[in-house]
Design a protein around this motif. Structure first.
Motif, short mmCIF file in Angstrom:
data_model
loop_
_atom_site.label_atom_id
_atom_site.label_comp_id
_atom_site.label_asym_id
_atom_site.label_seq_id
_atom_site.Cartn_x
_atom_site.Cartn_y
_atom_site.Cartn_z
N VAL A 106 -21.92 94.60 24.86
CA VAL A 106 -22.74 94.17 25.99
C VAL A 106 -24.20 94.45 25.67
N ASP A 107 -25.01 93.38 25.68
CA ASP A 107 -26.43 93.58 25.37
C ASP A 107 -27.16 94.15 26.58
N ARG A 108 -28.42 94.46 26.40
CA ARG A 108 -29.18 95.12 27.46
C ARG A 108 -29.44 94.21 28.67
N ALA A 109 -29.25 92.90 28.50
CA ALA A 109 -29.38 91.96 29.61
C ALA A 109 -28.05 91.78 30.34
N GLY A 110 -26.99 92.43 29.84
CA GLY A 110 -25.68 92.35 30.47
C GLY A 110 -24.77 91.27 29.91
N LYS A 111 -25.23 90.55 28.88
CA LYS A 111 -24.42 89.49 28.29
C LYS A 111 -23.39 90.11 27.33
#
Length: 150
Positions: free
Chosen positions: A135-140
Motif C-alpha cells: 500500500v503506497d502512501r496515497a492508499g493505493k
C-alpha cells in the motif's frame, strides 16, 4: 563423540540458531488487536517466535487505529501492527514482514485484507491462497505477493 565435544557443538549450534533466527530481532513491533481474537493472538505469537519484540495493545474498537494509519475498509484485516514507520495489516506472512524491513520500500505498509483461511494465524496452511498487498502512501494497493499452494 565425547560428551564435552557434544556439549560444545550443541552450544555452538544454539548460538548460531539464535543469531540467525531473525536478523530484525531488535525491531520493535506494536500490535493492536481485539482482546478476544484467537487468530490475532496466533499471528502475534508467530512474530514473537520469529524474534520480533512485540508490544500488544488489546483494543475493543480498532477503527481509530486503522483510520490513523490510513487503512481503507477494503484493505482491513482483523489486527494492525506498526513497526519501522510501516503498518502491517492483517495476516501478513513472516516472509513479507522480513522483506519489508530488508528492502525498506517507499510504501505505507503491507496488507492481507479480511481473514484468509490458512494464512499465518489462520491455520498457517501450505495450501492457502491469498494476496499480500503493498500500500503506497496515497492508499493505493498493488500486489506484492500472491501466496498460492505449494
Amino acid at each position: 563423540m565425547k560428551r564435552r565435544d557434544f556439549i560444545r557443538a550443541a552450544a555452538a549450534v544454539s548460538a548460531v540458531s539464535l543469531a540467525t533466527r531473525n536478523a530484525f530481532a531488535a525491531e520493535s513491533m506494536t500490535v493492536y488487536k481485539d482482546p478476544n481474537c484467537g487468530c490475532c493472538h496466533a499471528w502475534t505469537k508467530a512474530m514473537q517466535n520469529a524474534g520480533y519484540a512485540v508490544e500488544i495493545h488489546d483494543i475493543d474498537d480498532l477503527s481509530e487505529i486503522k483510520q490513523k494509519y490510513g487503512i481503507s475498509a477494503e484493505l482491513q484485516g482483523c489486527h494492525t501492527a506498526v513497526m519501522a514507520g510501516y503498518f502491517i495489516e492483517g495476516h501478513v506472512p513472516l516472509e513479507s514482514v522480513n522483506w519489508l524491513l530488508t528492502e525498506r520500500p517507499e510504501i505505507a505498509g503491507l496488507a492481507v485484507p479480511a481473514m484468509p483461511s490458512g494464512s499465518l494465524g489462520m491455520g498457517d496452511d501450505p495450501s492457502a491462497s491469498y494476496d499480500v498487498l503493498a500500500v503506497d502512501r496515497a492508499g493505493k494497493a498493488t500486489l506484492h505477493t500472491a501466496v498460492r499452494p505449494t
